[in-house]
Motif scaffolding. Structure first.
Motif, short mmCIF file in Angstrom:
data_model
loop_
_atom_site.label_atom_id
_atom_site.label_comp_id
_atom_site.label_asym_id
_atom_site.label_seq_id
_atom_site.Cartn_x
_atom_site.Cartn_y
_atom_site.Cartn_z
N TYR A 1 -39.20 -3.47 20.92
CA TYR A 1 -39.85 -2.26 21.55
C TYR A 1 -39.90 -2.34 23.00
O TYR A 1 -40.06 -3.49 23.55
CB TYR A 1 -41.43 -2.49 21.07
CG TYR A 1 -42.27 -1.25 21.04
CD1 TYR A 1 -41.96 -0.17 20.32
CD2 TYR A 1 -43.32 -0.89 22.00
CE1 TYR A 1 -42.78 0.87 20.16
CE2 TYR A 1 -44.04 0.38 22.03
CZ TYR A 1 -43.67 1.23 21.30
OH TYR A 1 -44.35 2.36 21.15
N GLU B 1 -43.36 -2.97 26.09
CA GLU B 1 -44.41 -4.17 25.35
C GLU B 1 -44.23 -5.23 26.68
O GLU B 1 -42.91 -5.51 27.27
CB GLU B 1 -43.66 -4.57 24.43
CG GLU B 1 -44.58 -5.06 23.44
CD GLU B 1 -44.59 -6.59 23.48
OE1 GLU B 1 -45.65 -7.18 24.11
OE2 GLU B 1 -43.84 -7.14 23.03
N GLY C 1 -42.03 5.99 20.52
CA GLY C 1 -43.13 6.17 21.48
C GLY C 1 -43.02 5.25 22.67
O GLY C 1 -43.34 5.50 23.57
N ASP C 2 -41.97 4.38 22.46
CA ASP C 2 -41.83 3.29 23.68
C ASP C 2 -41.04 3.82 24.84
O ASP C 2 -40.92 3.49 25.98
CB ASP C 2 -41.26 1.95 23.17
CG ASP C 2 -39.85 2.19 22.46
OD1 ASP C 2 -39.70 3.36 21.98
OD2 ASP C 2 -39.28 1.33 22.15
N PHE D 1 -41.89 9.11 26.59
CA PHE D 1 -43.18 8.99 27.25
C PHE D 1 -44.03 10.38 27.45
O PHE D 1 -45.12 10.34 27.17
CB PHE D 1 -42.66 8.90 28.84
CG PHE D 1 -42.10 7.40 29.22
CD1 PHE D 1 -42.26 6.30 28.38
CD2 PHE D 1 -40.82 7.33 29.65
CE1 PHE D 1 -41.48 5.10 28.42
CE2 PHE D 1 -40.15 6.06 29.96
CZ PHE D 1 -40.56 4.99 29.42
N GLN E 1 -45.46 11.74 23.91
CA GLN E 1 -46.46 10.94 23.12
C GLN E 1 -47.43 10.41 24.24
O GLN E 1 -48.43 9.69 23.99
CB GLN E 1 -45.72 9.69 22.50
CG GLN E 1 -45.04 10.14 21.45
CD GLN E 1 -44.68 9.03 20.42
OE1 GLN E 1 -45.34 8.26 20.22
NE2 GLN E 1 -43.41 9.40 19.73
N THR F 1 -47.23 8.32 26.55
CA THR F 1 -47.54 6.80 26.43
C THR F 1 -47.13 6.37 28.07
O THR F 1 -46.29 6.77 28.71
CB THR F 1 -46.51 6.24 25.93
OG1 THR F 1 -45.20 6.64 25.91
CG2 THR F 1 -46.84 6.36 24.11
N LEU F 2 -47.80 5.36 28.39
CA LEU F 2 -47.58 4.45 29.64
C LEU F 2 -48.05 5.19 30.79
O LEU F 2 -47.88 6.39 30.86
CB LEU F 2 -46.22 4.16 29.70
CG LEU F 2 -45.63 3.01 28.76
CD1 LEU F 2 -44.52 2.53 28.94
CD2 LEU F 2 -46.76 1.88 28.61
N ARG G 1 -44.23 2.89 32.83
CA ARG G 1 -42.86 3.84 32.89
C ARG G 1 -41.47 3.19 33.82
O ARG G 1 -40.49 3.17 33.13
CB ARG G 1 -42.79 5.22 32.83
CG ARG G 1 -43.75 5.76 32.14
CD ARG G 1 -44.07 7.37 32.42
NE ARG G 1 -44.89 8.17 31.23
CZ ARG G 1 -45.22 9.24 31.35
NH1 ARG G 1 -44.30 10.18 31.79
NH2 ARG G 1 -45.93 9.78 30.33
#
Length: 373
Positions: free
Chosen positions: A86, A89, A110-111, A114, A117, A119-120, A125
């Motif tokens: 992942y 993480e 999703g990792d 960005f 979703q 994310t981060l 990022r």
């Protein structure tokens, strides 16, 4: 000539069932596996586990103590190859910062998606992109993710598609489903629609409820079962309130968190699996359902079409209530299409997404990187 066993350091969340499977398979190949995880969780027997969880990570001091534990954990492991399962993480980032080599990062969805979703933040990022650009090799579960990573500045030459698929020793058609249906309080003649994704707003379970209201008017024995692994407690309360508002209490169940064997039985007990994620890689839960011979109704994402075919191995739908209702009713009515999805879905996953054969690709890459470092 047989290659010597490797010392492999896996960097991943121990609480993920996929981490457990991957570590177990690499160990079955004869390698010496160490798992460094940011959390607590189970490991297969024989896999060394270095958990980096602390009693409390609250506040700035708690976060710093957690980072120190992760630093110590990752630094302590000397291995032939490091594999992060992942990209976004903490143990992945730490392995890059510590210069661990050879270093492989696997991107799952999703990792790296960005914007899709949410994310981060900017720092997360930046670190994720930096780690991907500086690592030795990147695996992706779809060509779409490969193009995403390439836009980060990762050379195409070090990107490889590896589908972290299904362990067929666990996920397969199983005739005995009475026990699971009994556990859920569902009759043998009920039509079960199973949602295996995490119980969070992102996965559109509220829309599934609205669709169910119309479905039961045509199929009164339909029951919607939600998996509750890693659930959002507030979202579940909202779902329960909406269920009551729609008078669907007799048609909705919440399955407790399940292990791999229980998930296999859940897929087999279902008549249909539903996944309405608006953004995704190549979801393992969907492939697990297909391996068990259960048709899957999934969001009509263009990236899915490089792997799944509409009305052959999966059934696509727009993420709109009316379209979901129509698709469910058509699937339950059209037995020929239903059987096609069952048989071709099983065949596809066996051919293209076997976890053992896909893990061999990682093994081959590991040997190559070690030879050329």
């Amino acid at each position: 000539m047989q290659q010597k066993p490797l010392k492999i350091c896996v960097l991943a969340a121990a609480r993920s069932s996929h981490t457990y499977l991957q570590c177990g398979i690499l160990q079955d190949f004869g390698h010496h596996v160490t798992l460094v995880s940011p959390d607590d969780g189970k490991c297969p027997d024989g896999v060394r586990h270095v958990p980096c969880a602390i009693s409390s990570d609250k506040g700035i001091l708690g976060k710093l103590r957690w980072l120190k534990a992760i630093y110590n954990g990752v630094k302590s492991v000397e291995a032939d190859v490091y594999h992060a399962h992942y990209a976004a993480e903490l143990t992945t980032w730490m392995a890059w910062l510590l210069g661990k080599k050879p270093f492989i990062i696997s991107c799952l969805g999703g990792d790296v998606l960005f914007d899709e979703q949410g994310t981060l933040g900017p720092i997360g990022r930046w670190i994720t992109k930096r780690a991907l650009k500086k690592c030795d090799h990147v695996t992706v579960v779809s060509n779409h993710l490969g193009k995403t990573v390439e836009r980060f500045g990762v050379p195409r030459s070090k990107i490889q598609r590896v589908i972290w698929g299904v362990n067929h020793e666990i996920f397969h058609p199983e005739g005995s489903t009475q026990q699971t249906r009994c556990l859920w309080g569902v009759t043998e003649d009920a039509q079960i629609i199973f949602s295996p994704r995490m119980l969070k707003p992102f996965y559109n379970q509220m829309m599934m409820l609205d669709a169910l209201k119309e479905v039961v008017q045509h199929n009164p024995k339909s029951v919607l079962v939600f998996a509750t692994y890693n659930q959002d407690a507030n979202y579940r309360k909202n779902l329960e309130a909406r269920t009551k508002e729609l008078n669907l209490e007799d048609h909705v169940r919440y399955a407790p968190p399940m292990n791999q064997q229980e998930m296999m039985l859940a897929y087999n007990s279902a008549d249909l699996v539903i996944s309405l994620s608006p953004s995704d890689g190549t979801p393992v839960s969907v492939m697990e359902a297909m391996a068990c011979g259960t048709p899957v109704l999934m969001a009509d994402l263009e990236r899915y079409k490089e792997f799944f075919a509409h009305k052959e191995t999966g059934w696509f739908t727009k993420i709109e209530t009316s379209h979901v209702v129509t698709a469910i009713l058509e699937l339950f009515k059209d037995q020929q299409s239903y059987e096609t999805l069952r048989t071709k879905g099983i065949a596809l996953i066996k051919e293209k997404a076997d976890l053992h054969s896909q893990s061999r690709l990682l093994e081959e890459t590991s040997y190559h990187l070690i030879e050329h470092k």
